[in-house]
Design a protein around this motif. Structure first.
Motif, mmCIF file in Angstrom:
data_model
loop_
_atom_site.group_PDB
_atom_site.id
_atom_site.type_symbol
_atom_site.label_atom_id
_atom_site.label_comp_id
_atom_site.label_asym_id
_atom_site.label_seq_id
_atom_site.Cartn_x
_atom_site.Cartn_y
_atom_site.Cartn_z
ATOM 1 N N GLY A 31 58.513 -19.914 -9.272
ATOM 2 C CA GLY A 31 57.183 -19.925 -9.884
ATOM 3 C C GLY A 31 56.846 -21.254 -10.538
ATOM 4 O O GLY A 31 57.649 -22.200 -10.535
ATOM 5 N N PRO A 32 55.682 -21.335 -11.148
ATOM 6 C CA PRO A 32 55.205 -22.600 -11.696
ATOM 7 C C PRO A 32 55.860 -23.013 -13.014
ATOM 8 O O PRO A 32 55.824 -24.183 -13.376
ATOM 9 C CB PRO A 32 53.709 -22.350 -11.906
ATOM 10 N N HIS A 84 57.034 -34.459 -18.362
ATOM 11 C CA HIS A 84 56.410 -34.487 -17.038
ATOM 12 C C HIS A 84 55.981 -33.091 -16.603
ATOM 13 O O HIS A 84 54.860 -32.896 -16.111
ATOM 14 C CB HIS A 84 57.363 -35.089 -16.006
ATOM 15 N N ASP A 85 56.881 -32.115 -16.764
ATOM 16 C CA ASP A 85 56.548 -30.737 -16.386
ATOM 17 C C ASP A 85 55.335 -30.225 -17.153
ATOM 18 O O ASP A 85 54.453 -29.570 -16.587
ATOM 19 C CB ASP A 85 57.730 -29.805 -16.662
ATOM 20 N N THR A 86 55.280 -30.526 -18.443
ATOM 21 C CA THR A 86 54.164 -30.081 -19.278
ATOM 22 C C THR A 86 52.855 -30.713 -18.823
ATOM 23 O O THR A 86 51.837 -30.031 -18.671
ATOM 24 C CB THR A 86 54.441 -30.405 -20.756
ATOM 25 N N ASP A 91 47.669 -30.673 -15.811
ATOM 26 C CA ASP A 91 46.901 -31.252 -14.714
ATOM 27 C C ASP A 91 46.540 -30.203 -13.668
ATOM 28 O O ASP A 91 45.490 -30.291 -13.031
ATOM 29 C CB ASP A 91 47.698 -32.391 -14.073
ATOM 30 N N ASP A 92 47.398 -29.215 -13.514
ATOM 31 C CA ASP A 92 47.170 -28.135 -12.554
ATOM 32 C C ASP A 92 46.327 -27.003 -13.160
ATOM 33 O O ASP A 92 46.209 -25.937 -12.568
ATOM 34 C CB ASP A 92 48.528 -27.594 -12.088
ATOM 35 N N ALA A 98 51.564 -24.564 -19.877
ATOM 36 C CA ALA A 98 51.966 -25.827 -20.497
ATOM 37 C C ALA A 98 52.271 -25.626 -21.980
ATOM 38 O O ALA A 98 53.287 -26.115 -22.492
ATOM 39 C CB ALA A 98 50.880 -26.883 -20.319
ATOM 40 N N LEU A 99 51.413 -24.899 -22.663
ATOM 41 C CA LEU A 99 51.646 -24.622 -24.081
ATOM 42 C C LEU A 99 52.880 -23.738 -24.268
ATOM 43 O O LEU A 99 53.662 -23.938 -25.212
ATOM 44 C CB LEU A 99 50.416 -23.972 -24.703
ATOM 45 N N ALA A 100 53.069 -22.780 -23.383
ATOM 46 C CA ALA A 100 54.267 -21.938 -23.450
ATOM 47 C C ALA A 100 55.519 -22.775 -23.228
ATOM 48 O O ALA A 100 56.554 -22.558 -23.871
ATOM 49 C CB ALA A 100 54.187 -20.816 -22.409
ATOM 50 N N ASN A 101 55.439 -23.744 -22.331
ATOM 51 C CA ASN A 101 56.564 -24.634 -22.074
ATOM 52 C C ASN A 101 56.925 -25.430 -23.321
ATOM 53 O O ASN A 101 58.090 -25.541 -23.691
ATOM 54 C CB ASN A 101 56.231 -25.563 -20.899
ATOM 55 N N VAL A 102 55.921 -25.985 -23.986
ATOM 56 C CA VAL A 102 56.169 -26.747 -25.213
ATOM 57 C C VAL A 102 56.782 -25.840 -26.275
ATOM 58 O O VAL A 102 57.800 -26.165 -26.887
ATOM 59 C CB VAL A 102 54.869 -27.399 -25.731
#
Length: 125
Positions: A31-32, A84-86, A91-92, A98-102
């Motif tokens: 998944g993403p 980079h992943d964030t 960007d996608d 992205a916020l969950a990743n951070v």
């Protein structure tokens, strides 16, 4: 000179290990969400927390910090891939991911380091 060699040896193990963990995570979860980056950052934080507790308590030898801390954990964990992943998620237009990743990297990384410190202090300190 010896310290630099210890860092290099640790990094020589940590960087390929990060690559292998990330590849395995991508096969398991295509998944993403960048699960591999999260796994290496959290597990590396746990190991570094254990090491820090050992250095403070005196049961970890001083040479273990450059070998396992700066070398292994430093090369195993990755801030640049996390950034980079964030940005790629933003960007996608996957802003919530992205916020969950951070949030996940920061909260779980700090919690893992604290857990490592606590376990190291409890059982080995």
């Amino acid at each position: 000179m010896l310290t630099s060699l210890l860092v290099a040896v640790g990094a020589g193990v940590g960087a390929p290990l990060r690559y292998l963990v990330d590849r395995a995570a991508r096969r398991w979860y295509p998944g993403p969400f960048p699960l591999g980056t999260l796994l290496v950052n959290v597990s590396g934080s746990l190991v570094f927390g254990l090491l820090a507790a050992g250095l403070v308590a005196g049961w970890a030898p001083t040479w273990s910090e450059p070998l396992l801390g700066a070398g292994l954990c430093g090369a195993f964990t990755t801030y640049s891939t996390f950034a980079h992943d964030t940005l790629a998620l933003f960007d996608d237009r996957r802003r919530w991911l992205a916020l969950a990743n951070v949030g996940a990297n920061l909260a779980l990384g700090l919690a893992a380091a604290a857990l490592g410190w606590g376990l190291g202090s409890l059982f080995l300190g």
